[in-house]
Design a protein around this motif. Sequence first.
Motif, mmCIF file in Angstrom:
data_model
loop_
_atom_site.group_PDB
_atom_site.id
_atom_site.type_symbol
_atom_site.label_atom_id
_atom_site.label_comp_id
_atom_site.label_asym_id
_atom_site.label_seq_id
_atom_site.Cartn_x
_atom_site.Cartn_y
_atom_site.Cartn_z
ATOM 1 N N TYR A 344 1.930 -8.731 6.107
ATOM 2 C CA TYR A 344 0.901 -8.318 5.150
ATOM 3 C C TYR A 344 0.325 -6.975 5.548
ATOM 4 N N PHE A 345 0.011 -6.123 4.567
ATOM 5 C CA PHE A 345 -0.722 -4.887 4.843
ATOM 6 C C PHE A 345 -1.716 -4.628 3.716
ATOM 7 N N LEU A 346 -2.745 -3.824 4.002
ATOM 8 C CA LEU A 346 -3.833 -3.573 3.062
ATOM 9 C C LEU A 346 -3.948 -2.086 2.748
ATOM 10 N N THR A 347 -4.431 -1.798 1.567
ATOM 11 C CA THR A 347 -4.767 -0.429 1.186
ATOM 12 C C THR A 347 -6.145 -0.434 0.535
ATOM 13 N N ASN A 348 -6.860 0.653 0.743
ATOM 14 C CA ASN A 348 -8.159 0.809 0.104
ATOM 15 C C ASN A 348 -8.159 2.127 -0.662
ATOM 16 N N LEU A 349 -8.411 2.042 -1.970
ATOM 17 C CA LEU A 349 -8.341 3.218 -2.826
ATOM 18 C C LEU A 349 -9.583 4.085 -2.618
ATOM 19 N N ILE A 350 -9.345 5.322 -2.125
ATOM 20 C CA ILE A 350 -10.436 6.251 -1.854
ATOM 21 C C ILE A 350 -10.594 7.250 -2.999
ATOM 22 N N LYS A 351 -9.475 7.750 -3.499
ATOM 23 C CA LYS A 351 -9.495 8.726 -4.589
ATOM 24 C C LYS A 351 -8.364 8.388 -5.543
ATOM 25 N N SER A 352 -8.650 8.322 -6.818
ATOM 26 C CA SER A 352 -7.685 7.826 -7.794
ATOM 27 C C SER A 352 -6.992 8.955 -8.541
ATOM 28 N N SER A 353 -5.797 8.652 -9.067
ATOM 29 C CA SER A 353 -5.085 9.587 -9.933
ATOM 30 C C SER A 353 -4.473 8.803 -11.087
ATOM 31 N N ASP A 354 -3.410 9.349 -11.702
ATOM 32 C CA ASP A 354 -2.842 8.762 -12.904
ATOM 33 C C ASP A 354 -2.246 7.381 -12.655
ATOM 34 N N ALA A 355 -1.540 7.233 -11.534
ATOM 35 C CA ALA A 355 -0.910 5.953 -11.212
ATOM 36 C C ALA A 355 -0.727 5.857 -9.706
#
Length: 479
Positions: A344-355
């Motif tokens: 398992y691994f995790l990501t945290n969205l800091i800055k968003s774009s189109d996809a």
Amino acid sequence: YPLNRQPGWSSNSIAYHGDDGCLFQACGTGVCFGPKWKIRDTVGLGIRPLAGQGADAEPAEVQVYFTRNGKEVGHTTVALPPNGLFPTVGLHSAHEKVKVYFGPSSSPDHCRLAWGTLCGLKVSRSHDGRGQIVEYRDNGRRTPNCGIRLALGVGSQPFSESMQYFEVKVLSFGHLKAMAVGVVPKGYSLECVPGWAEGSIAYHTDNGELYSCSGQGKVFGPVARRGDVIGCGVSLTPASPKHCSLFFTYNGMEIGRMRAAVPESGLYPAVCLTSKKDRISVHFLEAFKPRRPQSELNFVGLMRIHNCSYSDQIITFSGSGDSGYSQAPAMAQFSIPLHDTHNYFLTNLIKSSDAVLIGVAVRDYPMKYAPGYTSISVAYDIIKGNIRAVFSGDSFHNLEAPKCKIGDTVGCGIVTETIDPKTARNYVFFTKNGTMVKKIEMVGVFEDLYPIVGIIPNGRSSALFMDWNTPVFEPQNVL
């Protein structure tokens, strides 16, 4: 122990006798155990803990094993006396003479016994007595295809439960700076670099590429420097003796693994040096033990990146490009696959774009396609809110999933569910803020799957925080 009794005859003693090949254990009558000894034979003895014993527990019993000329003859379990067990040698007749060495790899002869094939190499005992120094001697075999004079060393024994790993420390490089560390089958050609010919796999120091039965390598790990330690090991499974999980390490950390076929005669450790002043130290070990804490394994060994950067666990994607999903202008795939003990691994969205697409894919996934758009890959577009999976050919699954926003934590993992003793199903699953979103069965997928991230910036930048420190996720709730 009484000095008028041969080892093995009295209580709390055990011994392998060379005149008849019998094992004596606290008794004057032996049992058939191994071959009789001859002049120049090298016989060894050691102890090891029993399987399942805790590292901190005081053992009541240990396993005593004996070797002859570098091969284990057999072992038995004995009670451990309060004062311990002491090495003992008994001679029976006038003019008998033996050499005795204490400690692993302390005998010069043992250095030679560790190698089945030595061509163009000089081997000596390391200063610490725990390994071997291997040097280029400039009398190896010249390769027909490139003219390099190779110096090749192949282990005397294949990988086994008692030797699953070896590692090489670069002490000095010659002018080519080209060494190979890996595995070869029995009878491997002395005119071929490990990794180039059938049945061999090797990590090459000059370019950091992995070669698997081919003269064409693939991007795998860092280019090695003086002082670096490169390891190679196998994870053997008794239920599947014809295949193993082969892995490589770099300075005490695993950087990648792959599934490898195991011939009937086994896979043998191999090293190759190519120029004068090439010098390494080699240690053969029972198993690999990471030398850095898990917190430092945050995607060390980043395998391939395109139009992105990585620093302090943050992957930053920038630039502009085609917003179509078939052409992802920014990608990152990592060299450590998900597996049973780290699924398992995790990501945290800091800055968003189109996809932004988060998922898993086979090794060497093509960089020109976004994850989830060609086989074999599964990806969750956390901005658009859908999951795509392609397991074979052009057939794919397209599932709806919750959209995510800046600050959300999204996870991806693999899990195996056992239906009955003969049936097990493998799934890729995704989570949002700690709760499972979807799971998708991997039909007909037998390769390892590696974490992958893709993005369609469409003129905007994006950033993700990556967390590799949650090794196992056990989903309970489903959105």
